[in-house]
Write an enzyme that holds these catalytic residues in place. Sequence first.
Site, PDB file in Angstrom:
ATOM      1  N   HIS A 182      38.286  39.546  31.680  1.00 38.36           N
ATOM      2  CA  HIS A 182      39.413  38.618  31.685  1.00 38.36           C
ATOM      3  C   HIS A 182      39.605  37.940  30.330  1.00 38.36           C
ATOM      4  CE1 HIS A 182      39.366  38.042  36.359  1.00 38.36           C
ATOM      5  NE2 HIS A 182      39.637  39.273  35.987  1.00 38.36           N
TER       6      HIS A 182
ATOM      7  N   ARG B 289      32.631  43.793  42.999  1.00 31.78           N
ATOM      8  CA  ARG B 289      32.160  42.440  43.311  1.00 31.78           C
ATOM      9  C   ARG B 289      30.635  42.357  43.329  1.00 31.78           C
ATOM     10  NH1 ARG B 289      36.674  43.208  46.439  1.00 31.78           N
ATOM     11  NH2 ARG B 289      38.245  41.533  46.440  1.00 31.78           N
TER      12      ARG B 289
ATOM     13  N   LYS C  19      41.673  34.931  38.939  1.00 30.37           N
ATOM     14  CA  LYS C  19      40.497  34.073  38.826  1.00 30.37           C
ATOM     15  C   LYS C  19      39.239  34.948  38.932  1.00 30.37           C
ATOM     16  CE  LYS C  19      39.408  34.580  43.139  1.00 30.37           C
ATOM     17  NZ  LYS C  19      38.269  35.478  43.366  1.00 30.37           N
TER      18      LYS C  19
END
Length: 328
Positions: free
Chosen positions: A80, A164, A98
Amino acid sequence: MKPLRWGVLGATAHISGRVLPAIHRTPGNVVAAVASRPGRQAAAAEVARPFGARVHDGYDALLADPDIDAVYIALPNTRHVPWTLRSLDAGKHVLVEKPMALSEEDCVRIERAAADLVVMEAYMYRFHPQQVRAAELLASGEIGDLRVVRSAFAYPTATEGNIRFDPALGGGATWDVGCYAFDVPLWAFGADPLRVRATFHSREVDLSAVATMDFGDGRSAVLDYSLEYGPRAAYEFQGTRGSISVRNAWTSPVEDGLITVVTLDGVRDEVVPAADAYEHQTAAFAEAVREKVTPLVSPAHSARTARVGEALVRSAATGAEVTLRRRP
């Protein structure tokens, strides 16, 4: 009104199923281009086709496209920051999933790099009418002074091939569902906690957590989040004269919202009609770009959220309460 032309870095199923359709449906916004990693144009073409969008072979190619105004960054967590900075350097407004960054320091770097461009972390639930109504009820003073926030977000998640669960990509529950759970008390109290304590259940990454936050003056937050149990998605504000409960906090676009207010005068439910949080987020971001104003989820708020996330991780690692340093 000139449309805001969007480019997307990262062609995931979530983006193609939820985010891009919402941008496409929002008046004044156009899905103009999708970029894939080099050599994966076929997958990007499948994502781009329903919107008539161009396909770029590589993220840099999209950033070089002069017909792109704003970029949605849907890459793994550790990517990011570099791609947000490169997008800003290319003169593009940025909406980044996010967490914007895994540290407060990197959020500050992004804020400084933005200059007159809009950069926002994609906390889409903040724009849902249910969330707006809950915030209005809290601000009305109906439940008195806010004392305790309880927040939970959890759902069991398949591990096979799921980023994840990759520590090298910033995986784990804290930087996924946890961001939402601890974002709630931060905006509700409008302040940093003084101290935090967290306990994680971990393997390669943290899978579940229970945490507390002390905001001082008798104000606290209690939260849990998980990628291994659930489903649970709720938050509650306990005030000196009552409570506000949001029982389906991160609601789907076809699910009505439900808020319960309990005071000494009685109990009432408020139903908020179903809405698409991603559409509301797109509209709000586009308005911030056109009006040249700071968005609701500001870079300063993102820095606060990252700071708290870092403190929770540190507390779980040390087994001790962490006192957050005061910001200058």
